[in-house]
Enzyme design. Sequence first.
Site, mmCIF file in Angstrom:
data_model
loop_
_atom_site.group_PDB
_atom_site.id
_atom_site.type_symbol
_atom_site.label_atom_id
_atom_site.label_comp_id
_atom_site.label_asym_id
_atom_site.label_seq_id
_atom_site.Cartn_x
_atom_site.Cartn_y
_atom_site.Cartn_z
ATOM 1 N N GLU A 79 0.818 -1.250 -0.086
ATOM 2 C CA GLU A 79 -0.189 -0.077 0.061
ATOM 3 C C GLU A 79 0.692 1.374 0.052
ATOM 4 O O GLU A 79 0.513 2.272 0.328
ATOM 5 C CB GLU A 79 -1.057 0.159 1.216
ATOM 6 C CG GLU A 79 -0.387 -0.159 2.624
ATOM 7 C CD GLU A 79 -1.426 -0.080 3.514
ATOM 8 O OE1 GLU A 79 -2.243 0.684 3.896
ATOM 9 O OE2 GLU A 79 -1.483 -1.154 4.403
ATOM 10 N N CYS A 111 -3.663 -3.623 4.520
ATOM 11 C CA CYS A 111 -2.710 -4.497 4.843
ATOM 12 C C CYS A 111 -2.788 -5.821 4.302
ATOM 13 O O CYS A 111 -2.364 -6.943 4.884
ATOM 14 C CB CYS A 111 -2.733 -4.429 6.464
ATOM 15 S SG CYS A 111 -2.171 -2.584 6.791
ATOM 16 N N HIS A 233 -2.634 -9.885 12.070
ATOM 17 C CA HIS A 233 -2.075 -8.604 11.509
ATOM 18 C C HIS A 233 -1.551 -7.700 12.690
ATOM 19 O O HIS A 233 -2.075 -7.409 13.845
ATOM 20 C CB HIS A 233 -3.179 -7.916 10.525
ATOM 21 C CG HIS A 233 -2.644 -6.484 10.515
ATOM 22 N ND1 HIS A 233 -1.289 -6.209 9.812
ATOM 23 C CD2 HIS A 233 -3.258 -5.306 10.655
ATOM 24 C CE1 HIS A 233 -1.308 -4.815 9.662
ATOM 25 N NE2 HIS A 233 -2.413 -4.335 10.126
HETATM 26 N N1 CAA Z 1 1.851 2.813 30.968
HETATM 27 C C1 CAA Z 1 1.277 1.841 30.395
HETATM 28 N N2 CAA Z 1 0.078 1.821 29.533
HETATM 29 C C2 CAA Z 1 -0.180 3.004 29.233
HETATM 30 C C3 CAA Z 1 0.185 4.280 29.796
HETATM 31 C C4 CAA Z 1 1.668 4.190 30.672
HETATM 32 N N3 CAA Z 1 2.088 5.164 31.058
HETATM 33 N N4 CAA Z 1 -0.324 5.346 29.182
HETATM 34 C C5 CAA Z 1 -1.082 4.772 28.416
HETATM 35 N N5 CAA Z 1 -0.986 3.571 28.459
HETATM 36 C C6 CAA Z 1 -1.831 2.583 27.775
HETATM 37 C C7 CAA Z 1 -3.609 3.072 27.674
HETATM 38 O O1 CAA Z 1 -4.327 2.480 28.578
HETATM 39 C C8 CAA Z 1 -4.023 2.147 26.264
HETATM 40 O O2 CAA Z 1 -4.090 0.832 26.641
HETATM 41 P P1 CAA Z 1 -5.407 0.281 26.379
HETATM 42 O O3 CAA Z 1 -5.794 -0.012 24.871
HETATM 43 O O4 CAA Z 1 -5.469 -1.174 26.886
HETATM 44 O O5 CAA Z 1 -6.567 0.988 27.143
HETATM 45 C C9 CAA Z 1 -2.734 2.219 25.447
HETATM 46 O O6 CAA Z 1 -1.569 2.508 26.380
HETATM 47 C C10 CAA Z 1 -2.692 3.074 24.128
HETATM 48 O O7 CAA Z 1 -3.043 4.305 24.830
HETATM 49 P P2 CAA Z 1 -4.142 5.439 24.106
HETATM 50 O O8 CAA Z 1 -5.411 4.519 23.807
HETATM 51 O O9 CAA Z 1 -4.299 6.617 24.985
HETATM 52 O O10 CAA Z 1 -3.137 5.606 22.861
HETATM 53 P P3 CAA Z 1 -3.466 6.627 21.745
HETATM 54 O O11 CAA Z 1 -5.092 7.008 21.391
HETATM 55 O O12 CAA Z 1 -2.637 7.612 21.635
HETATM 56 O O13 CAA Z 1 -3.050 5.516 20.218
HETATM 57 C C11 CAA Z 1 -3.969 4.013 18.692
HETATM 58 C C12 CAA Z 1 -3.628 4.426 19.910
HETATM 59 C C13 CAA Z 1 -5.200 4.853 18.452
HETATM 60 C C14 CAA Z 1 -4.147 2.667 18.429
HETATM 61 C C15 CAA Z 1 -2.914 4.725 17.757
HETATM 62 O O14 CAA Z 1 -1.560 4.002 18.113
HETATM 63 C C16 CAA Z 1 -3.218 5.084 16.308
HETATM 64 O O15 CAA Z 1 -3.819 5.473 15.907
HETATM 65 N N6 CAA Z 1 -2.510 3.991 15.611
HETATM 66 C C17 CAA Z 1 -2.765 3.925 14.152
HETATM 67 C C18 CAA Z 1 -3.929 2.930 13.736
HETATM 68 C C19 CAA Z 1 -3.725 1.673 14.053
HETATM 69 O O16 CAA Z 1 -2.734 0.954 14.039
HETATM 70 N N7 CAA Z 1 -4.907 0.898 14.154
HETATM 71 C C20 CAA Z 1 -4.980 -0.510 14.374
HETATM 72 C C21 CAA Z 1 -6.456 -1.009 13.584
HETATM 73 S S1 CAA Z 1 -6.215 -0.567 11.902
HETATM 74 C C22 CAA Z 1 -4.993 -1.659 11.298
HETATM 75 O O17 CAA Z 1 -4.358 -2.499 11.803
HETATM 76 C C23 CAA Z 1 -4.396 -1.458 9.946
HETATM 77 C C24 CAA Z 1 -3.287 -0.744 9.971
HETATM 78 O O18 CAA Z 1 -2.264 -1.488 9.892
HETATM 79 C C25 CAA Z 1 -3.019 0.732 10.533
#
Ligand code: CAA
Length: 388
Positions: A79, A111, A233
């Site tokens: 992609e 993906c 994945h």
């Molecule tokens: N110590 C330990 N854990 C901590 C922490 C700390 N100090 N601070 C935060 N965390 C934990 C949170 O509790 C959370 O855990 P849970 O999910 O179990 O609740 C985890 O860390 C992540 O924290 P946030 O949810 O606050 O993270 P975020 O919102 O900033 O980002 C995300 C998470 C939205 C997935 C982001 O990484 C993102 O947008 N990623 C890209 C999209 C993606 O990968 N999506 C996956 C599905 S789509 C797909 O698979 C296709 C692809 O390849 C993209």
Amino acid sequence: MSVGIDEISFYTSNYFLDLRTLAEVQQIESEKYYQGIGQEKMSMAAPDEDVVTMAANAAHPLIERVGADSVSTLMFATETGVDQSKAAGVYVHRLLGLNANCRVVELKQACYSATAAIQMACALVARQPEKKVLVIASDIARYDLDTSGEATQGCGAVAMLISANPRLIEIDPEVGNYTEDVMDFWRPNYRSTALVDGKYSTKIYLKSLKKTWENFVEVSALAFHDFSHFCYHLPFSRMAEKAHKHLAKINKAGLTLEQVEQQVEDTLHYNRIIGNSYTASMYIGLTSLLENCKQNLAGKKVGFFSYGSGCVAEFFSGTVVAGYEKCLHTLNHKSMLDARQEVSYDEYLQLYRYPDPKDGEHHDIPAGTTGRFRLAAISGHKREYVIC
Ligand code: CAA
């Protein structure tokens, strides 16, 4: 006759950013990345590295073993396409010295497309068992700076040879599919970085897992307890852990948390330190399982959940072939990962911001990759690849 994966080899770039460095700059706890999303490092491509050079580097050790003339079709899943018209695999065809009678095509669906390529390759081999198909998945995951996706960047490529009577994984014909038109992650033609609705994407991923599983058990005689390991994945490794707990719960598996975690644990070692490699990630996860699991996997069933945003998903199964451990490229992979160079935050920004020329002038690209293949120049809108 069985059909499946006969050889598997992967490649990632020689630079990485430790997510502790990113966390420090962002003034957040590094545990959010190390534990929260389960990622430690992300590979960063050098200016002279792209999906073509990574793909050729991934496939080269495999071609050295089986010979260039044995490949009848090259399917290239990505992609991160470098051209709207020409398949990236055509460059790879030349770099690897494949036979002029070998057909080449590029596939896209986020993906997921490497899995589509594997299923199509299996169908081709079932029709003509003397043929071998080279499937390569290669991607560079890029998000905007200062977004939640930034820590889930990475890059890598994986090459797999699909053949009759394979030496690694026999792939079963039964599959569960799920498709839904959603906007969870996408990249319009005019953008170099992906757009993502992060939380929504994780929900759709889990929904697709449930739907593909339901479809899979309708057509397959296998049940959850028939599987010893599961490859998911891997956008980030915690996603796989969460997904597998979800699947175990749906199936009322009656396993301890530790047993559930063990079913995915060994698939995560490489991705934790490479980052997301989109199409390649699940198959780098499979390589991690085969190369790092202490248990002899011969005869074990492995479940695969392939997910491509947008979205298309598939659940399928395979059996590990006896003697598989003799056919791996473990030492190559481990020495490549150990030899990578850590970059500072400023160096990361320089790699991230390296310009992509669009003016048609001659642009030499500075040497940065330690791989065998590099993008040496872009001149007159043509990409010039060389063998080092
Ligand atoms: N110590 C330990 N854990 C901590 C922490 C700390 N100090 N601070 C935060 N965390 C934990 C949170 O509790 C959370 O855990 P849970 O999910 O179990 O609740 C985890 O860390 C992540 O924290 P946030 O949810 O606050 O993270 P975020 O919102 O900033 O980002 C995300 C998470 C939205 C997935 C982001 O990484 C993102 O947008 N990623 C890209 C999209 C993606 O990968 N999506 C996956 C599905 S789509 C797909 O698979 C296709 C692809 O390849 C993209």
